[in-house]
Design an enzyme around this catalytic site. Structure first.
Site, PDB file in Angstrom:
ATOM      1  N   ASP A 122      44.890  32.870  55.398  1.00  0.00           N
ATOM      2  CA  ASP A 122      45.052  31.485  54.938  1.00  0.00           C
ATOM      3  C   ASP A 122      46.149  30.769  55.723  1.00  0.00           C
ATOM      4  OD1 ASP A 122      43.555  31.408  51.921  1.00  0.00           O
ATOM      5  OD2 ASP A 122      44.116  33.368  52.700  1.00  0.00           O
ATOM      6  N   HIS A 160      42.347  31.589  41.350  1.00  0.00           N
ATOM      7  CA  HIS A 160      41.184  32.398  41.750  1.00  0.00           C
ATOM      8  C   HIS A 160      41.081  33.703  40.965  1.00  0.00           C
ATOM      9  CE1 HIS A 160      40.876  29.493  44.927  1.00  0.00           C
ATOM     10  NE2 HIS A 160      42.009  29.866  45.471  1.00  0.00           N
ATOM     11  N   ASN A 181      36.413  30.718  52.475  1.00  0.00           N
ATOM     12  CA  ASN A 181      35.688  29.572  51.937  1.00  0.00           C
ATOM     13  C   ASN A 181      35.896  28.304  52.765  1.00  0.00           C
ATOM     14  OD1 ASN A 181      38.348  30.113  50.529  1.00  0.00           O
ATOM     15  ND2 ASN A 181      38.042  27.988  49.890  1.00  0.00           N
TER      16      ASN A 181
END
Length: 479
Positions: free
Chosen positions: A168, A328, A233
């Site tokens: 990320d 999440h 994602n």
């Protein structure tokens, strides 16, 4: 003799460490109380020097490499030329500015809304020697550029190697701090856990522009050592409002993976072997239930793992299976339900994930006895289970996931919401060091550091010692 005395002392200290760790294991772990500085999480401006376009007409930019085969004797070199296709040739050799070999690659481009990418080159350089420094040159004339990389040691259970783990990342000032800290860590190859550029947070042509800036951003590391890619994602980029409905379009054009070398039919899941590690990359956002292509491939790939050659079995994915953050929470449950039994059966050592913008390490636990009617709802200690490590703290503009669930569950060993990266040092067939480094500390400070014993070789060693002791007691052999 001095070596064996040192080794014996080290073994005794390690056993003491493991005993203390087991004693601690009965209780829940640590939630760090560290309070980070509130740096702003916005993307670096396009005119910043770390995103600069290299000098020269049509000069190669966004240069990055990844492993190009199954066993580490090839690299895939990728780059972009902005103005025209130019040459897809790589010149390379084992001496600086002396290029005895050449390889030719491919070039293509794509469109996203009204954005038209530069010309994306991918060139496979194979037949390399292990533990060798190679220099390579790409581009033409005065605009050509030169880089270098080091090949890994041969596939061997005692080949030491250090992996960096980043997830990320994005392209903020926090991202830059993570990258600079990592580059001083001694890591030799990055295991990247998905969510690369965060370009999908932009609109229209700015999506493609921010992919270009991110490619230039990571070049300082990725042009000199392989980054092993997994998709998250933010790589899906499903944007029907602008007519873009093909998932992973930008990612698949820009980043190559050696999926064919591991008999995968999709670049989003594949495997490599490097030094003493067998690394499997899974796709959290591709079908993975029974009999899907990813399920079938993973079943077969796990059978190909040879712990005598690669004792360390590592899996990369984007969504964590075990996570005690509010962010999440339980999103990885579908993959856990399908694959956790396999992970335990094959004694996977580590499963690294991103997605949650924080760091967390688990104990060895599993929940394979759970089903909707059994009532076994909670994970339990399991020596055959992996350690689950979330490293989704690279530095992107969405900020940190600072809300952990309370109380801390017993499967969680350590957790902290700070930006940072991890390193995994594989020392030999029996020992590995896992470190997590928060960005705000000095280079030699590890906020979380653990020694791990390889279950496959440790159990075999213990059985051999017991057998020797029995034979010695019976007077059958001499020592």
């Amino acid at each position: 003799m001095a070596f064996w005395l040192w080794f014996t002392l080290f073994e005794l200290l390690l056993k003491l460490f493991l005993i203390l760790a087991l004693v601690k294991k009965g209780s829940a772990g640590i939630t760090s109380t560290f309070t980070r500085t509130k740096w702003q999480s916005f993307d670096i401006p396009l005119d910043h020097k770390v995103l600069a376009i290299p000098n020269g007409y049509n000069a190669p930019q966004q240069v990055h490499i990844t492993q190009g085969d199954y066993d580490g004797k090839a690299v895939m070199i990728s780059w972009v030329t902005a103005d025209k296709p130019g040459s897809s040739r790589v010149q390379y050799g084992t001496f600086e500015k002396k290029y005895d070999f050449k390889a030719d690659g491919t070039v293509a481009n794509y469109t996203f809304y009204n954005y038209k990418s530069g010309y994306i080159h991918h060139c496979l350089v194979d037949g390399l020697e292990y533990e060798t420094e190679y220099y390579y040159k790409i581009g033409e004339g005065h605009s050509s550029r030169e880089f270098w990389f080091q090949t890994p040691p041969k596939i061997d259970p005692d080949s030491p190697f250090t992996f960096g783990i980043i997830g990320d990342l994005g392209q903020t000032y926090n991202s830059l701090s993570t990258l600079e800290h990592y580059m001083q860590s001694g890591g030799q190859t990055v295991l990247f856990l998905g969510d690369l550029s965060y370009a999908d947070r932009y609109q229209y042509n700015d999506v493609g522009i921010r992919w270009d800036s991110w490619g230039r951003f990571i070049e300082r590391s990725a042009a000199y050592q392989p980054w092993i890619w997994s998709a998250g994602n933010h790589e899906i980029e499903y944007m029907p409002d602008v007519g873009e409905v093909l998932p992973f379009k930008s990612f698949l054009h820009r980043f190559s993976t050696p999926h064919l070398a591991s008999r995968s039919n999709n670049p989003l899941w594949y495997a490599i072997r490097r030094a003493s590690a067998h690394i499997i990359v899974l796709s959290s956002y591709s079908p993975h239930v029974k009999y899907t292509p990813q399920w079938l491939w993973l079943r077969d790939e796990l059978k190909r793992v040879d712990r005598r050659k690669t004792p360390w079995l590592i899996i990369l994915m984007h969504v964590p299976i075990y996570n005690s953050n509010q962010a999440h929470f339980m999103e990885g449950e579908s993959m856990r339900a399908v694959f956790e039994r396999w992970f335990v059966r094959h004694r996977v050592d580590f499963i690294f994930a991103g997605h949650v913008h924080a760091y967390e390490r688990s104990y060895r636990i599993s929940n394979i006895r759970y089903n909707v009617s059994s009532g076994y709802r909670y994970p339990v200690p399991n020596k055959s289970a992996p350690v689950y490590v979330t490293v989704g703290d690279g530095g992107n503009q969405e900020g940190l996931a600072g809300r952990f669930r309370d109380p801390q569950p017993e499967y969680s060993a350590f957790r902290e919401a700070s930006y940072g990266h991890s390193t995994l040092e594989l020392k030999n067939r029996t020992h590995a060091f896992l470190n997590w480094h928060r960005n705000e500390d000095g280079q030699k400070v590890h906020a979380d550091s653990v020694i791990f014993l390889n279950r496959h070789w440790a159990s075999n060693l213990q059985r051999r010692r017991l057998k020797k002791d029995r034979l010695k007691a019976r007077g059958k052999i001499d020592f």
